[in-house]
Design a protein around this motif. Structure first.
Motif, PDB file in Angstrom:
ATOM      1  N   ALA A  32       0.844  -1.192   0.000  1.00  0.00           N
ATOM      2  CA  ALA A  32       0.000   0.000   0.000  1.00  0.00           C
ATOM      3  C   ALA A  32       0.886   1.250   0.000  1.00  0.00           C
ATOM      4  O   ALA A  32       1.901   1.301   0.679  1.00  0.00           O
ATOM      5  CB  ALA A  32      -0.903  -0.008   1.222  1.00  0.00           C
ATOM      6  N   PRO A  33       0.514   2.261  -0.790  1.00  0.00           N
ATOM      7  CA  PRO A  33       1.316   3.488  -0.835  1.00  0.00           C
ATOM      8  C   PRO A  33       1.362   4.163   0.539  1.00  0.00           C
ATOM      9  O   PRO A  33       0.361   4.266   1.223  1.00  0.00           O
ATOM     10  CB  PRO A  33       0.574   4.373  -1.830  1.00  0.00           C
ATOM     11  N   ALA A  34       2.547   4.578   0.921  1.00  0.00           N
ATOM     12  CA  ALA A  34       2.737   5.297   2.179  1.00  0.00           C
ATOM     13  C   ALA A  34       3.873   6.291   1.982  1.00  0.00           C
ATOM     14  O   ALA A  34       4.920   5.940   1.438  1.00  0.00           O
ATOM     15  CB  ALA A  34       3.080   4.328   3.303  1.00  0.00           C
ATOM     16  N   PRO A  35       3.659   7.543   2.374  1.00  0.00           N
ATOM     17  CA  PRO A  35       4.728   8.538   2.213  1.00  0.00           C
ATOM     18  C   PRO A  35       5.985   8.135   2.969  1.00  0.00           C
ATOM     19  O   PRO A  35       5.918   7.665   4.101  1.00  0.00           O
ATOM     20  CB  PRO A  35       4.134   9.810   2.809  1.00  0.00           C
ATOM     21  N   GLY A  56       9.198  12.915  -4.759  1.00  0.00           N
ATOM     22  CA  GLY A  56       8.019  12.942  -3.907  1.00  0.00           C
ATOM     23  C   GLY A  56       6.833  12.232  -4.539  1.00  0.00           C
ATOM     24  O   GLY A  56       5.890  11.836  -3.847  1.00  0.00           O
ATOM     25  N   ASP A  57       6.846  12.048  -5.858  1.00  0.00           N
ATOM     26  CA  ASP A  57       5.762  11.336  -6.534  1.00  0.00           C
ATOM     27  C   ASP A  57       5.653   9.892  -6.066  1.00  0.00           C
ATOM     28  O   ASP A  57       4.583   9.292  -6.148  1.00  0.00           O
ATOM     29  CB  ASP A  57       5.950  11.359  -8.056  1.00  0.00           C
ATOM     30  N   THR A  58       6.743   9.338  -5.584  1.00  0.00           N
ATOM     31  CA  THR A  58       6.707   7.944  -5.128  1.00  0.00           C
ATOM     32  C   THR A  58       5.898   7.780  -3.850  1.00  0.00           C
ATOM     33  O   THR A  58       5.464   6.676  -3.542  1.00  0.00           O
ATOM     34  CB  THR A  58       8.127   7.392  -4.892  1.00  0.00           C
ATOM     35  N   ALA A  62       2.270   2.765  -5.449  1.00  0.00           N
ATOM     36  CA  ALA A  62       2.648   1.460  -4.914  1.00  0.00           C
ATOM     37  C   ALA A  62       4.108   1.214  -5.287  1.00  0.00           C
ATOM     38  O   ALA A  62       4.641   1.832  -6.212  1.00  0.00           O
ATOM     39  CB  ALA A  62       1.750   0.372  -5.490  1.00  0.00           C
ATOM     40  N   THR A  63       4.750   0.313  -4.576  1.00  0.00           N
ATOM     41  CA  THR A  63       6.185   0.095  -4.799  1.00  0.00           C
ATOM     42  C   THR A  63       6.506  -0.304  -6.233  1.00  0.00           C
ATOM     43  O   THR A  63       7.583   0.023  -6.731  1.00  0.00           O
ATOM     44  CB  THR A  63       6.733  -0.978  -3.845  1.00  0.00           C
ATOM     45  N   ASP A  64       5.586  -0.979  -6.920  1.00  0.00           N
ATOM     46  CA  ASP A  64       5.888  -1.367  -8.301  1.00  0.00           C
ATOM     47  C   ASP A  64       5.891  -0.164  -9.237  1.00  0.00           C
ATOM     48  O   ASP A  64       6.356  -0.263 -10.369  1.00  0.00           O
ATOM     49  CB  ASP A  64       4.934  -2.461  -8.799  1.00  0.00           C
ATOM     50  N   GLY A  65       5.433   1.002  -8.796  1.00  0.00           N
ATOM     51  CA  GLY A  65       5.477   2.206  -9.611  1.00  0.00           C
ATOM     52  C   GLY A  65       6.696   3.073  -9.349  1.00  0.00           C
ATOM     53  O   GLY A  65       6.936   4.053 -10.046  1.00  0.00           O
ATOM     54  N   GLU A  71      13.897   5.945 -12.408  1.00  0.00           N
ATOM     55  CA  GLU A  71      14.602   6.003 -13.688  1.00  0.00           C
ATOM     56  C   GLU A  71      14.485   7.381 -14.319  1.00  0.00           C
ATOM     57  O   GLU A  71      15.451   7.904 -14.879  1.00  0.00           O
ATOM     58  CB  GLU A  71      14.074   4.931 -14.632  1.00  0.00           C
ATOM     59  N   ASP A  72      13.310   7.998 -14.213  1.00  0.00           N
ATOM     60  CA  ASP A  72      13.102   9.339 -14.761  1.00  0.00           C
ATOM     61  C   ASP A  72      13.978  10.356 -14.043  1.00  0.00           C
ATOM     62  O   ASP A  72      14.621  11.201 -14.673  1.00  0.00           O
ATOM     63  CB  ASP A  72      11.626   9.706 -14.649  1.00  0.00           C
ATOM     64  N   VAL A  73      14.033  10.276 -12.717  1.00  0.00           N
ATOM     65  CA  VAL A  73      14.858  11.197 -11.936  1.00  0.00           C
ATOM     66  C   VAL A  73      16.340  10.972 -12.255  1.00  0.00           C
ATOM     67  O   VAL A  73      17.098  11.932 -12.438  1.00  0.00           O
ATOM     68  CB  VAL A  73      14.586  11.038 -10.423  1.00  0.00           C
TER      69      VAL A  73
END
Length: 102
Positions: A32-35, A56-58, A62-65, A71-73
């Motif tokens: 589950a997404p968590a800051p 900060g978008d992470t 979810a971790t798979d994203g 990679e973009d950063v």
């Protein structure tokens, strides 16, 4: 024969009841997404700071994203560093044209 219940049997029934209650509680979902709330200190370089803020978008994925953002950063930071190498530096001092060759 006695109809009394031994302490061991009562303890086993009690434990079975707590196991059933534990099964009703929601399970922890590690995906589950968590800051992460990792502080990002500004560097003073607008390009680099924009890439660090992109991390900060992470916090909302979810971790798979995360991989796509990382990679973009990484690509953006690499481009910013490459741009530093490509910028012309100060002019190289040359000998004065009237100076005699040595």
């Amino acid at each position: 024969m006695s109809e009394s219940v031994s302490e061991a049997e009562v303890g086993a029934e009690f434990m079975a009841g707590t196991e059933a209650e534990a099964a009703v509680e929601p399970e922890y979902d590690p995906a589950a997404p968590a800051p992460l709330d990792v502080p990002r200190t500004p560097t003073g370089n607008a390009e680099v700071d924009a890439q660090l803020e992109r991390l900060g978008d992470t916090d909302h994925l979810a971790t798979d994203g995360h991989l796509e953002v990382y990679e973009d950063v990484h690509r953006g930071l690499r481009d910013a560093l490459t741009a530093l190498d490509a910028r012309p530096g100060p002019p190289v001092p040359t000998r004065h044209p009237t100076a005699a060759p040595q």
